[in-house]
Write a protein that holds these residues in place. Sequence first.
Motif: not given
Lengths: 600, 600
Positions: B129-131, B134-135, B186, B224, B250-252
């Motif tokens: 889920p990027k670009g 992305r969520p 991710q 990332y 921050v990457m959870e």
Amino acid sequence: MLEESPGTRVDTVLAKLGKALEQGDIDAAVNLFQADCYWRDLVAFTWNLKTMEGQDQIRDMLTTQLAAIKPARLRQDEKEPASAGAGVTEGWFEFETEVARGHGHIRLRNGLIWTLLTTMTELKGHEEPKGLRRPLGAEHGHDPDRKTWKEKREAEAAELGYTTQPYAVIIGGGQGGIALGARLRQLGVPTIIIEKNERPGDSWRKRYKSLCLHDPVWYDHLPYIPFPENWPVFAPKDKIGDWLEMYTRVMELNYWSSTLCKSARYDEATEEWTVIVERNGEEVVLRPKQLVLATGMSGKPNVPKLEGQDIFKGEQQHSSQHPGPDAYRGKKVVVIGSNNSAHDICAALWEGGADVTMVQRSSTHIVRSDTLMEIGLGDLYSERALAAGVTTRKADLIFASLPYRIMHEFQIPLYEKMRERDAKFYADLEKAGFMLDWGADGSGLFMKYLRRGSGYYIDVGACDLVIDGSIKLKSGSDVSHLTEDAVVLKDGTVLPADLVVYATGYGSMNGWAADLISKDVADKVGKVWGLGSDTPKDPGPWEGEQRNMWKPTQQEALWFHGGNLHQSRHYSQYLSLQLKARCEGISTPVYGLQERHHLS
Amino acid sequence: MLEESPGTRVDTVLAKLGKALEQGDIDAAVNLFQADCYWRDLVAFTWNLKTMEGQDQIRDMLTTQLAAIKPARLRQDEKEPASAGAGVTEGWFEFETEVARGHGHIRLRNGLIWTLLTTMTELKGHEEPKGLRRPLGAEHGHDPDRKTWKEKREAEAAELGYTTQPYAVIIGGGQGGIALGARLRQLGVPTIIIEKNERPGDSWRKRYKSLCLHDPVWYDHLPYIPFPENWPVFAPKDKIGDWLEMYTRVMELNYWSSTLCKSARYDEATEEWTVIVERNGEEVVLRPKQLVLATGMSGKPNVPKLEGQDIFKGEQQHSSQHPGPDAYRGKKVVVIGSNNSAHDICAALWEGGADVTMVQRSSTHIVRSDTLMEIGLGDLYSERALAAGVTTRKADLIFASLPYRIMHEFQIPLYEKMRERDAKFYADLEKAGFMLDWGADGSGLFMKYLRRGSGYYIDVGACDLVIDGSIKLKSGSDVSHLTEDAVVLKDGTVLPADLVVYATGYGSMNGWAADLISKDVADKVGKVWGLGSDTPKDPGPWEGEQRNMWKPTQQEALWFHGGNLHQSRHYSQYLSLQLKARCEGISTPVYGLQERHHLS
């Protein structure tokens, strides 16, 4: 004959402009502009944020500044191709002044300059240590007195503010203070950030729990460390809080959390501030040369004074204090106000099982988030923009290149498109009794933000709840008074309430100056924010830039910084360069210091 | 006739290769390769990391895999232009398989394929889920059961490992575990990282205090979130520690710090691990499907057993336990070993005022940091490379495109250049008695690292101290024994000592498998690391990839992950895709599962 390319047209004008400026031929320079023209300068020529409108203002600025600024090496930016369309040719350029390097944008019409943007990017000899100049980290060689990074960092943190003095103190450690602090750190300006909360990011964490950014990720990057590719479009408040916290740490900011600023006083003789703060229960006196108020562009919470507030038996909160719906299931809540916070809070309360009524006192501008992203922001801040080569930096400069005087002309057609696209939605809202507006001249959200910083809601779902009556709406009547258990409107409506939320906005940042420094200084500086557009809550005369923001004020060595994440990122650059230049003793002749027209 | 462009040459071969592969015409595909040829595949064709050498191995792989893999849409990557030089044409391509998308690199000689690299980039239907994907973050609309991001994140953290089970458990939360954990997050693979230290980054923080990375920033990015432009070239250990800590947050990541893995056992019947950990003083049983050991590619500290260690009255430390020089001013220190840690520790001890002797037992490969950056890494990882369009991702793939069998041929000329450039430096070192080598075949540092993970020092200053005698050197004799107050060498030299530091390296990661799982499983899996080059500490037979790293092992559902920051970044991608495919029940027919040749 072949037609000239846009690049050639731009080259031709830049060559003439460069020559005129280098030779001090002000007439020749002014004659390159068409009659209807704008030159917006961010620090490079004016040591101010200033838009010169028309040839006379441009002539005046050049007459005052040219000899000191000594512009040179004006040339097209080879990395950014010029383009043309609808009778306008656009291009990018680089230039130098005696002390700095700059980047600019130009729009031509019929071979003459329509708009010119000049921005300072760095001070010569004080370039930021990045890219080819990044620090080595490991110190090669051998040194018996070697200190490690950690030892040096710990020593700095222990000494700054005690045995050594910061050059700048920033009051307020939200996104604004943090972004500016990061830039000053990179420029080597010793700085302390004062923040009353426990942790960086708490100013977000402590808001109502459903809060997410209303601006999208592409618009929100901080300097130096952009959000990653997987960052959400609209980040939840706690996630932004965590990001700000980690950012503060890895950017090595001197961030004094749990610290309260008690007073600040400027001594004109020593040209020094005395800032008294309470840190860890102990009073510390700081003596910086520069003081920045980054206390939130919204300033202090605005709570209307209403008869009966003293006898009302339920809870009363300003929206900034509202925790979210968890404690109010089954309770009756009246939310006074109809902008972003009011809508967010009403929707969350409804979701949380409260009986919620929104009191709309005056008309509100509404845009649907999807529509705003696509039509309002998409060309500059989106995956689409990135794919088209519009980086965040480029988008910031394109946005900055539109003079405030004519910005609404670019905005109005976008909002007409939005109104058309969402026609049914707006009709439904009006049918529900909601009072809509589109800004004084139909120019929509950004202009409202820039003029008054309020008056709108970016719809992410609450409007449907208003339309279907889930959120009860009372519009068109202001509040009369409170009783022991109800809010009474001027039209006589009685709204029983266990909780009243005042989503009634904020005052000017000027209020902070009055509280922290003095009423005299606050009055000397005057109103903060607004363009002087003579529209509601933005009284004239025309200023052409945000009043008192990011630029010199009538109070020597006092600065205001803030705004949304976009502004915190972009304008922190110009404020940091102004502070760095002063820190280094570089001459900074300010052109056109703004006058004060309004007290607050 | 005009000569064909590199792009056309690449197009021609790719078209034929694509057609042959789609039609299952293995002969036609194999005939596109020259006799001396290599096909390195990272997961896309082999569900393994595998280099096929020569036409026969390529034929065998295709015969086994082609029907299942179903490659398609092989085409040149339009964003990466082909190039030619020295008789070799290079190009980039994209392709698909039945279940995945991939990216590849090709080298042609005389119109035939010399080297081919195929890598899997994403699984269809499981894109990250990027670009554009992305969520959204804010969940628009209204939902009475809405949970905020924070509530969901806290619930996940509370439940995972207790009421729900992770699919994967990673033992070891250094850079390797963190990078892999980020990718799995991710990809939506529920994962817990187990780390014995209190905070992410502590594995760096707890090393000797002068430690900085020996690899430069361009080589060290995590997935990332790349390091910012202002990050130091060689980051100090505590700064890297802080970065890893913020990154984890921050990457959870579900990062269980202060948690000890006590045992792990695989049940072949249920295809599940039972992993017993101690967290907050409480035993927790985890039941993941996959277990990853990311305990440091260097494995367990190696301390030689020496007569007299029990009677020595001073301190003895493995280099991994050495805190730095502060407690040893004026003390006599003997450091046994002559690689990176030994040099760093000796230099810092000298700077700290200790009397320090380095015992060099065997020859060491030395390169000066500046020289290594410029000649060894500069084309791929530097500001210069970035300016030439070689992004980190592209550099990783170029490096990966060189088959291990011939990589030394590319390396040898670089090290010849370094030796020439720093001729005086090497002569001085030899005059000081230092025993130098350049790797078994003169191929230098990277090959030593890939083959054995040891045997070198990247000089950042310690060599000058050896040359001028500030660090005393005893070389050519091994240690015989310790007395109460000295180290005695086999040549009879007595070195009085208050502290002995064993900078004697680490064992194989296999040792962790033995400790945590069982000796049986460790023996089944065999030696971890090394290429099988039949050079010192890298026994044959030839494997052609790092033994047991990032790929299936002889123990079902057991994986090894680690290496430097470059490898942690790059290979975590392929390991994460292998785990994700298994998590989703996608068929993963492994070609050429490695055999076991060595126990440890």
